[in-house]
Design a protein around this motif. Structure first.
Motif, PDB file in Angstrom:
ATOM      1  N   SER A  23       0.859  -1.191   0.000  1.00  0.00           N
ATOM      2  CA  SER A  23       0.000   0.000   0.000  1.00  0.00           C
ATOM      3  C   SER A  23       0.891   1.237   0.000  1.00  0.00           C
ATOM      4  N   VAL A  24       0.468   2.262  -0.745  1.00  0.00           N
ATOM      5  CA  VAL A  24       1.252   3.485  -0.862  1.00  0.00           C
ATOM      6  C   VAL A  24       0.426   4.663  -0.361  1.00  0.00           C
ATOM      7  N   TYR A  25       0.999   5.418   0.561  1.00  0.00           N
ATOM      8  CA  TYR A  25       0.382   6.631   1.094  1.00  0.00           C
ATOM      9  C   TYR A  25       1.285   7.792   0.710  1.00  0.00           C
ATOM     10  N   GLY A  26       0.686   8.906   0.312  1.00  0.00           N
ATOM     11  CA  GLY A  26       1.483  10.050  -0.096  1.00  0.00           C
ATOM     12  C   GLY A  26       1.182  11.302   0.690  1.00  0.00           C
ATOM     13  N   GLY A  27       2.137  12.228   0.678  1.00  0.00           N
ATOM     14  CA  GLY A  27       1.957  13.531   1.292  1.00  0.00           C
ATOM     15  C   GLY A  27       1.708  13.461   2.783  1.00  0.00           C
ATOM     16  N   ALA A  28       0.670  14.157   3.224  1.00  0.00           N
ATOM     17  CA  ALA A  28       0.355  14.223   4.653  1.00  0.00           C
ATOM     18  C   ALA A  28       0.038  12.849   5.233  1.00  0.00           C
ATOM     19  N   GLN A  29      -0.536  11.968   4.429  1.00  0.00           N
ATOM     20  CA  GLN A  29      -0.843  10.637   4.944  1.00  0.00           C
ATOM     21  C   GLN A  29       0.422   9.796   5.099  1.00  0.00           C
ATOM     22  N   ALA A  30       1.437  10.057   4.291  1.00  0.00           N
ATOM     23  CA  ALA A  30       2.731   9.401   4.485  1.00  0.00           C
ATOM     24  C   ALA A  30       3.363   9.891   5.788  1.00  0.00           C
ATOM     25  N   VAL A  31       3.251  11.182   6.042  1.00  0.00           N
ATOM     26  CA  VAL A  31       3.767  11.738   7.300  1.00  0.00           C
ATOM     27  C   VAL A  31       3.009  11.137   8.480  1.00  0.00           C
ATOM     28  N   ALA A  32       1.701  10.987   8.344  1.00  0.00           N
ATOM     29  CA  ALA A  32       0.896  10.377   9.410  1.00  0.00           C
ATOM     30  C   ALA A  32       1.377   8.958   9.697  1.00  0.00           C
ATOM     31  N   ARG A  33       1.645   8.181   8.640  1.00  0.00           N
ATOM     32  CA  ARG A  33       2.122   6.804   8.823  1.00  0.00           C
ATOM     33  C   ARG A  33       3.499   6.790   9.478  1.00  0.00           C
ATOM     34  N   LEU A  34       4.361   7.736   9.098  1.00  0.00           N
ATOM     35  CA  LEU A  34       5.677   7.846   9.720  1.00  0.00           C
ATOM     36  C   LEU A  34       5.517   8.101  11.222  1.00  0.00           C
ATOM     37  N   LEU A  35       4.650   9.029  11.574  1.00  0.00           N
ATOM     38  CA  LEU A  35       4.422   9.339  12.988  1.00  0.00           C
ATOM     39  C   LEU A  35       3.840   8.132  13.728  1.00  0.00           C
ATOM     40  N   MET A  36       2.932   7.404  13.086  1.00  0.00           N
ATOM     41  CA  MET A  36       2.327   6.236  13.739  1.00  0.00           C
ATOM     42  C   MET A  36       3.345   5.118  13.957  1.00  0.00           C
ATOM     43  N   SER A  37       4.435   5.124  13.194  1.00  0.00           N
ATOM     44  CA  SER A  37       5.456   4.097  13.378  1.00  0.00           C
ATOM     45  C   SER A  37       6.552   4.541  14.341  1.00  0.00           C
ATOM     46  N   SER A  38       6.441   5.751  14.851  1.00  0.00           N
ATOM     47  CA  SER A  38       7.472   6.320  15.720  1.00  0.00           C
ATOM     48  C   SER A  38       7.252   5.938  17.173  1.00  0.00           C
ATOM     49  N   GLY A  48       7.249   6.955  21.443  1.00  0.00           N
ATOM     50  CA  GLY A  48       6.701   8.015  22.285  1.00  0.00           C
ATOM     51  C   GLY A  48       5.237   8.278  21.977  1.00  0.00           C
ATOM     52  N   GLY A  49       4.845   9.525  22.060  1.00  0.00           N
ATOM     53  CA  GLY A  49       3.451   9.909  21.831  1.00  0.00           C
ATOM     54  C   GLY A  49       3.122  10.206  20.385  1.00  0.00           C
ATOM     55  N   TRP A  50       4.093  10.110  19.492  1.00  0.00           N
ATOM     56  CA  TRP A  50       3.878  10.447  18.095  1.00  0.00           C
ATOM     57  C   TRP A  50       2.823   9.600  17.390  1.00  0.00           C
ATOM     58  N   PRO A  51       2.656   8.326  17.717  1.00  0.00           N
ATOM     59  CA  PRO A  51       1.600   7.556  17.047  1.00  0.00           C
ATOM     60  C   PRO A  51       0.203   8.161  17.223  1.00  0.00           C
ATOM     61  N   VAL A  52      -0.046   8.790  18.359  1.00  0.00           N
ATOM     62  CA  VAL A  52      -1.348   9.437  18.587  1.00  0.00           C
ATOM     63  C   VAL A  52      -1.518  10.605  17.617  1.00  0.00           C
ATOM     64  N   VAL A  53      -0.468  11.408  17.469  1.00  0.00           N
ATOM     65  CA  VAL A  53      -0.513  12.537  16.539  1.00  0.00           C
ATOM     66  C   VAL A  53      -0.735  12.019  15.117  1.00  0.00           C
ATOM     67  N   GLY A  54      -0.009  10.974  14.742  1.00  0.00           N
ATOM     68  CA  GLY A  54      -0.173  10.397  13.413  1.00  0.00           C
ATOM     69  C   GLY A  54      -1.583   9.900  13.174  1.00  0.00           C
ATOM     70  N   ALA A  55      -2.162   9.229  14.156  1.00  0.00           N
ATOM     71  CA  ALA A  55      -3.532   8.731  14.014  1.00  0.00           C
ATOM     72  C   ALA A  55      -4.519   9.882  13.836  1.00  0.00           C
ATOM     73  N   LEU A  56      -4.309  10.967  14.554  1.00  0.00           N
ATOM     74  CA  LEU A  56      -5.184  12.134  14.409  1.00  0.00           C
ATOM     75  C   LEU A  56      -5.128  12.696  12.995  1.00  0.00           C
TER      76      LEU A  56
END
Length: 137
Positions: free
Chosen positions: A68-83, A85-93
């Motif tokens: 599956s390929v996600y681009g732009g802001a959704q790619a950033v969201a996936r990056l945050l969700m894989s990080s 600390g608390g970053w997965p919550v930010v990514g999910a939002l």
């Protein structure tokens, strides 16, 4: 587009000719420690990843092991969700409407102006066809 693969972790594909993009990825690797492989599109096997070159030139991409390929802001969201600390919550939002819509607009604004941001260079503003192409030999 989906493609079968044997990769075990996602791949973050970014513009290696853009100093702002490269600096952002290095910052994420140091501070967020995402669970992914980061590679410039100029050195990536885009066909193996199931990614079109035009899309890779246009936006950062997150390619899952399943293809599956996600681009732009959704790619950033996936990056945050894989990080860590608390970053997965930010990514999910960032994946939820209306936050997703705002994130998309913010990503496009940043992408259009990346040459003006800290770490950006004049090369960031050039179309990819005008930049030096650094293809692996």
């Amino acid at each position: 587009m989906r493609r079968r693969t044997t990769r075990r972790q996602p791949v973050l594909v970014y513009d290696g000719d853009c100093a702002f993009c490269t600096s952002s990825v290095r910052f994420a690797e140091r501070r967020l420690r995402p669970r992914c492989e980061a590679t410039p599109w100029q050195f990536a096997d885009l066909a193996r990843l199931g990614v079109d070159r035009r899309r890779a030139e246009h936006e950062v991409l997150w390619v899952t092991p399943a293809g599956s390929v996600y681009g732009g802001a959704q790619a950033v969201a996936r990056l945050l969700m894989s990080s860590r600390g608390g970053w997965p919550v930010v990514g999910a939002l960032l994946t939820l409407p209306p936050v997703r819509w705002v994130a998309h607009a913010a990503y496009r604004l940043i992408a259009r102006n990346r040459h003006r941001l800290p770490g950006g260079t004049a090369a960031c503003a050039l179309p990819s066809s005008a930049r030096s192409s650094r293809q692996p030999s």
